[in-house]
Write a protein that holds these residues in place. Structure first.
Motif, PDB file in Angstrom:
ATOM      1  N   ASN A  33       4.161  -0.195  -0.678  1.00 27.73           N
ATOM      2  CA  ASN A  33       4.663  -1.616  -0.252  1.00 27.73           C
ATOM      3  C   ASN A  33       5.092  -2.489  -1.280  1.00 27.73           C
ATOM      4  OD1 ASN A  33       3.974  -1.143   2.244  1.00 27.73           O
ATOM      5  ND2 ASN A  33       1.740  -2.041   1.955  1.00 27.73           N
ATOM      6  N   ARG A  61       8.691  -4.044  -0.574  1.00 27.48           N
ATOM      7  CA  ARG A  61       8.627  -4.861   0.608  1.00 27.48           C
ATOM      8  C   ARG A  61       7.856  -6.208   0.540  1.00 27.48           C
ATOM      9  NH1 ARG A  61       5.834  -0.939   4.311  1.00 27.48           N
ATOM     10  NH2 ARG A  61       7.667  -0.411   5.342  1.00 27.48           N
ATOM     11  N   TYR A  62       6.777  -5.974  -0.083  1.00 27.80           N
ATOM     12  CA  TYR A  62       5.884  -7.148  -0.374  1.00 27.80           C
ATOM     13  C   TYR A  62       6.157  -7.942  -1.845  1.00 27.80           C
ATOM     14  CZ  TYR A  62       3.276  -5.470   3.675  1.00 27.80           C
ATOM     15  OH  TYR A  62       2.698  -5.201   4.909  1.00 27.80           O
ATOM     16  N   SER A  94      -1.720  -4.959   1.953  1.00 24.90           N
ATOM     17  CA  SER A  94      -2.080  -3.458   1.742  1.00 24.90           C
ATOM     18  C   SER A  94      -3.560  -3.104   1.924  1.00 24.90           C
ATOM     19  CB  SER A  94      -1.618  -3.251   0.397  1.00 24.90           C
ATOM     20  OG  SER A  94      -0.406  -3.271   0.106  1.00 24.90           O
ATOM     21  N   GLN A 126      -3.987  -2.545   5.767  1.00 28.04           N
ATOM     22  CA  GLN A 126      -3.254  -1.283   5.953  1.00 28.04           C
ATOM     23  C   GLN A 126      -4.168  -0.086   5.694  1.00 28.04           C
ATOM     24  OE1 GLN A 126       0.888  -1.084   4.824  1.00 28.04           O
ATOM     25  NE2 GLN A 126       1.089   1.091   4.935  1.00 28.04           N
ATOM     26  N   LYS A 164       5.072 -13.021   4.710  1.00 24.56           N
ATOM     27  CA  LYS A 164       3.923 -12.367   4.411  1.00 24.56           C
ATOM     28  C   LYS A 164       2.696 -13.422   4.971  1.00 24.56           C
ATOM     29  CE  LYS A 164       5.195 -11.650   0.311  1.00 24.56           C
ATOM     30  NZ  LYS A 164       5.148 -11.535  -1.161  1.00 24.56           N
ATOM     31  N   GLN A 214       6.463  -6.084   9.279  1.00 27.30           N
ATOM     32  CA  GLN A 214       7.266  -5.283   8.386  1.00 27.30           C
ATOM     33  C   GLN A 214       8.622  -4.882   8.983  1.00 27.30           C
ATOM     34  OE1 GLN A 214       4.927  -1.846   7.703  1.00 27.30           O
ATOM     35  NE2 GLN A 214       3.491  -2.782   6.290  1.00 27.30           N
ATOM     36  N   GLU A 215       8.785  -5.156  10.062  1.00 27.28           N
ATOM     37  CA  GLU A 215      10.089  -4.972  10.933  1.00 27.28           C
ATOM     38  C   GLU A 215      10.914  -6.300  10.535  1.00 27.28           C
ATOM     39  OE1 GLU A 215      11.616  -4.502  15.300  1.00 27.28           O
ATOM     40  OE2 GLU A 215       9.814  -3.424  14.915  1.00 27.28           O
TER      41      GLU A 215
END
Lengths: 228, 228
Positions: free
Chosen positions: A50, A53-54, A64, A67, B59, B90-91
């Protein structure tokens, strides 16, 4: 050395220790679903997947954790456990800042140099910690970057008119505070922290501009030795 | 006007529309637990409560969605629903950037002025959108701030040597792009977006340095009129 760069998390103040204690709570939350080592390994893997992305920081860590918990339980995670993960993350975000021993003294003792704080991660969280640290006023400049790459350091050098060979970066991370600085032409000193995130570890480089100290309290003496 | 400031989200490119379509999916996910209006109101309330903690950005929005869903279901939220919320966020993070009509042309037409992009929110996500927009090279400077307060604008003015009365900020948000700029001594033009987040709305100020346009395509003409 005209400029001294300071890393923040785990160089000036505690950070990883809060992640570790949260991780321990996270493992307790999932006991019965997987052994602690498998939980830790899966969380580390999720964080790495991630990262692009993060980015770095607590909000991405919280996402995370959620998830990881879903994946390890095949989505059979009770709502209470999700709420508990959010509460753990919010506690991290509200946590006071604990300066590491010798950090304030070392920053103070180098007041005859230009001092720049260079940290990575979530801007809001970093700004909060910088404000709470009480050290903000000591720095000539503060830079919060997304990733500590050679290019990111080169951009900081350009922005502040820093000559790389007159710059020394002090930090606990080989991959973030040492190697990219050496690549960008600067000097670097590794000051390891007891707990350094797996992602940040690496072997000592064989490099003339690399140094290593056990304690940040010894940084002023190193600077004096390098530039008598 | 020597300097033109551009807001990014919902001024140069679509943003709120993605939040809205995600919110619609979120409401579908929770149907059976609460009517859509109550879900939207609770999510808005959670976002506001979390703003100081999470800041602006996707986020924090993801974490607020998870929290809202837990609160509305009294923690009886199936793991699949939590996984679905993470997937929706996430999309959003991976979503392409859609420039608003006339935005690229207006930025281009003002190439005889100094252009600065001033946006707020999550740095990683803003940097991604700036890169994908294809407009990054057009700007003399890019500033990503946490909150668009008068102090934040004053700091931007100081950093770039901007004389406030020769600065015009263009944006869709009264509270972020107009009022704080006027307070900091600058000029501002509101260019409303069809969808503007409730938190950003406000009445037109009665102020000599305030302007309003229907379309960003008209910005170059306004600038020419103000500084013939």
């Amino acid at each position: 050395m005209e400029w001294i760069g300071f890393d923040a998390d785990d160089t000036l103040w505690e950070n990883e220790t809060f992640f570790r204690s949260t991780q321990a709570g996270f493992a307790r939350l999932l006991e019965g679903h997987a052994p602690p080592e498998r939980i830790a390994a899966h969380l580390f893997d999720t964080e790495c997947r991630n990262l692009a992305r993060y980015g770095y920081g607590i909000k991405g860590f919280m996402l995370s954790m959620v998830q990881t918990a879903l994946e390890l339980t095949e989505n059979r995670l009770p709502g209470e456990a999700v709420a508990e993960i959010l509460a753990m993350g919010q506690e991290m975000l509200a946590h006071p800042v604990h300066l590491l021993e010798g950090a304030a003294g070392a920053v103070e003792a180098l007041s005859d140099r230009r001092r720049i704080l260079i940290t990575k991660g979530d801007v809001l969280d970093q700004e909060r910690k910088i404000a709470l640290s009480g050290l903000a006023e000591r720095f000539d400049a503060i830079e919060i970057v997304q990733h500590k790459t050679p290019d990111a350091y080169a951009a900081v050098f350009a922005r502040h008119g820093i000559t790389p060979d007159r710059f020394l970066m002090a930090g606990n991370s080989m991959n973030s505070d040492v190697l990219p600085v050496l690549q960008a032409g600067g000097n670097a000193v590794l000051i390891p922290h007891d707990l350094t995130w797996l992602h940040e570890q690496g072997d000592d480089p064989d490099h003339p501009r690399f140094h290593r100290l056990e304690r940040i309290a010894d940084l002023p003496a190193l600077v004096a030795k390098l530039t008598p």
